[in-house]
Design an enzyme around this catalytic site. Structure first.
Site, PDB file in Angstrom:
ATOM      1  N   ARG A   6       0.859  -1.181   0.000  1.00 60.14           N
ATOM      2  CA  ARG A   6       0.000   0.000   0.000  1.00 60.14           C
ATOM      3  C   ARG A   6       0.897   1.232   0.000  1.00 60.14           C
ATOM      4  O   ARG A   6       1.983   1.234   0.582  1.00 60.14           O
ATOM      5  CB  ARG A   6      -0.932   0.026   1.227  1.00 60.14           C
ATOM      6  CG  ARG A   6      -2.083  -0.972   1.157  1.00 60.14           C
ATOM      7  CD  ARG A   6      -3.078  -0.590   0.085  1.00 60.14           C
ATOM      8  NE  ARG A   6      -4.260  -1.445   0.043  1.00 60.14           N
ATOM      9  CZ  ARG A   6      -4.397  -2.494  -0.749  1.00 60.14           C
ATOM     10  NH1 ARG A   6      -3.405  -2.847  -1.554  1.00 60.14           N
ATOM     11  NH2 ARG A   6      -5.512  -3.205  -0.745  1.00 60.14           N
ATOM     12  N   HIS A  58      -1.523   0.452  -9.973  1.00 60.02           N
ATOM     13  CA  HIS A  58      -2.139  -0.531  -9.073  1.00 60.02           C
ATOM     14  C   HIS A  58      -2.703  -1.715  -9.872  1.00 60.02           C
ATOM     15  O   HIS A  58      -3.855  -2.125  -9.694  1.00 60.02           O
ATOM     16  CB  HIS A  58      -3.231   0.117  -8.226  1.00 60.02           C
ATOM     17  CG  HIS A  58      -3.459  -0.595  -6.917  1.00 60.02           C
ATOM     18  ND1 HIS A  58      -3.785   0.066  -5.755  1.00 60.02           N
ATOM     19  CD2 HIS A  58      -3.405  -1.912  -6.585  1.00 60.02           C
ATOM     20  CE1 HIS A  58      -3.941  -0.820  -4.765  1.00 60.02           C
ATOM     21  NE2 HIS A  58      -3.720  -2.026  -5.254  1.00 60.02           N
ATOM     22  N   GLU A  96      -4.380   7.609  -4.858  1.00 58.33           N
ATOM     23  CA  GLU A  96      -4.632   6.959  -6.146  1.00 58.33           C
ATOM     24  C   GLU A  96      -5.962   7.462  -6.718  1.00 58.33           C
ATOM     25  O   GLU A  96      -6.943   7.542  -5.975  1.00 58.33           O
ATOM     26  CB  GLU A  96      -4.650   5.439  -5.979  1.00 58.33           C
ATOM     27  CG  GLU A  96      -3.301   4.889  -5.550  1.00 58.33           C
ATOM     28  CD  GLU A  96      -3.299   3.376  -5.351  1.00 58.33           C
ATOM     29  OE1 GLU A  96      -4.333   2.726  -5.617  1.00 58.33           O
ATOM     30  OE2 GLU A  96      -2.263   2.841  -4.926  1.00 58.33           O
TER      31      GLU A  96
END
Length: 337
Positions: free
Chosen positions: A253, A301, A282
Site C-alpha cells: 500500500r 495498481h 490513487e
C-alpha cells in the site's frame, strides 16, 4: 474462528454480472433451497435486505480507496444501511477501504481473497526488481532515442547474485518472492510481526527491529498488509539508513512509505530507484514527479491483474460459501488493525 448461522435461506447481494457467472455453483453448494439473490436497488428501496455480500471486481470498477465512483458508492451505501448484513467477502486481499473498516467496527465479518492474486503480484514485483536491476528503464530510453548505449559505455550494473532482499510481509506473495529471489542467488531477510516465527534458512526480524536490517538491504520489497504497524513504516528515518545504491519495490500500500521523503531520496541520490504499483493517493496525480523520474517504474495498481484473476477471486468467495453451508469457520477473516 468465525462461523455464520442463519435461520432462513441466505440472501446474498451480488452484482448482475457476478450473479450470472456463479449462480450455478452457488446453487450447487447451498443445496436444494439455494439462495435468494439481492440487488443494491432492493436494499435502497427497502424491499429486501442481504445477509451476505460479495464485492466482486466489477463492483469496485474504476474506484480507488481515495476516489469512489457513484456506482460503487451506491453499493457501499446499501451495505452501510443494511440491518441484516453479517458477512462481506471482497475480491482483493487488502481490506483497508473505509467502508470495510466501518463494517468490521460494527461487527460485520469481512473476508478477503488473499492468495487469489499472489502468484501474479509476485511475478509483477519480480519483473519490477529485475527490470531495475538490469537497468531496463535506461535501455528503453536509449531504444526510444535510437541510441546504441551498451553498458560498457554508460556503466555496468551490479550483479544481483549475492545482493540482499529484505521482504516485509510473509504472506503468499512474500513467500513466492523469497523462493524466486533465492533461486536467482539473492540473500533473503524477512520482516514480520514476530521474530519468533522462524523460517528455515532465512533470518527473520520483527517490525521493532526493522531499522537494523536496512543498512545491508539492497532491495526493500514491501508485501505487507496495511496496519498500524506498517503505516509509514518506510519513514524518512528509515530511508536515511538505506544505501544510496538500494531500491524499493512496493506492491503493498502506498502509505507504507513516506512518499515525499522517498521522492526526496530518489531525487537527491540517496536511493537508487523504485518500482511502485501503489501510491499514497490513487490515482497518482499527473503532477507527481514520480512519473518522470528515470530511476522509477510506476504502474497504476495493476500488479494483481490477469485474465484469470476474476475467476480465482470468485472461487475464494465460493470456498467460503461452502464453509458456511457445512457449518465450518470462514477462512481469510480480516481483523481490525
Amino acid at each position: 474462528m468465525t462461523t455464520l448461522k442463519l435461520a432462513h435461506i441466505p440472501r446474498i447481494l451480488l452484482s448482475d454480472k457476478t450473479a450470472k457467472e456463479i449462480d450455478g455453483e452457488l446453487t450447487r453448494i447451498l443445496g436444494k433451497d439455494g439462495y435468494v439473490r439481492i440487488t443494491a436497488k432492493q436494499m435502497h428501496d427497502g424491499t429486501a435486505d442481504a445477509d451476505f455480500c460479495f464485492i466482486s471486481r466489477d463492483v469496485t470498477a474504476a474506484s480507488t480507496k481515495h476516489h469512489i465512483v457513484p456506482e460503487t458508492q451506491y453499493v457501499y451505501d446499501a451495505m452501510r444501511n443494511s440491518k441484516a448484513l453479517q458477512w462481506v467477502h471482497i475480491h482483493s486481499a487488502g481490506v483497508d477501504r473505509q467502508i470495510f473498516l466501518d463494517l468490521m467496527a460494527r461487527g460485520v465479518t469481512v473476508t478477503n481473497s488473499s492468495g487469489a492474486s499472489a502468484g501474479i503480484v509476485a511475478q509483477t514485483a519480480l519483473t519490477g526488481l529485475l527490470s531495475l536491476g538490469r537497468r531496463f528503464p535506461q535501455l528503453a530510453r536509449a531504444q526510444r532515442a535510437h541510441a546504441w548505449e551498451p553498458f560498457f559505455k554508460v556503466g555496468q550494473p551490479p550483479e544481483l547474485e549475492g545482493q540482499t532482499a529484505t521482504i516485509v510481509g510473509w504472506g503468499p506473495i512474500g513467500q513466492k518472492l523469497a523462493a524466486w529471489l533465492g533461486a536467482i542467488g539473492l540473500k533473503i531477510i524477512v520482516v514480520r510481526q514476530s521474530a519468533s516465527s522462524t523460517i528455515p534458512d532465512i533470518p527473520v526480524v520483527s517490525f521493532a527491529d526493522f531499522h537494523s536490517v536496512l543498512p545491508k538491504t539492497d532491495w526493500l520489497v514491501l508485501a505487507c498488509p496495511l496496519t498500524s504497524l506498517t503505516t509509514n513504516l518506510v519513514s524518512a528515518e528509515a530511508l536515511s539508513l538505506m544505501k544510496p545504491s538500494a531500491h524499493i519495490v512496493n506492491i503493498s500500500r502506498g502509505v507504507v512509505i513516506d512518499e515525499p521523503a522517498m521522492i526526496d531520496a530518489l531525487q537527491n541520490g540517496r536511493l537508487a530507484g523504485a518500482y511502485l504499483d501503489v501510491f499514497a493517493q490513487e490515482p497518482l496525480s499527473p503532477d507527481s514527479p514520480l512519473w518522470d523520474m528515470p530511476n522509477v517504474i510506476c504502474t497504476p495498481h495493476t500488479a494483481g491483474f490477469s485474465d484469470a484473476i476474476l475467476q480465482r477471486m470468485a472461487e475464494k468467495f465460493l470456498e467460503n460459501v461452502g464453509h458456511f453451508s457445512r457449518g465450518e469457520p470462514l477462512i481469510n477473516v480480516a481483523k481490525v488493525a
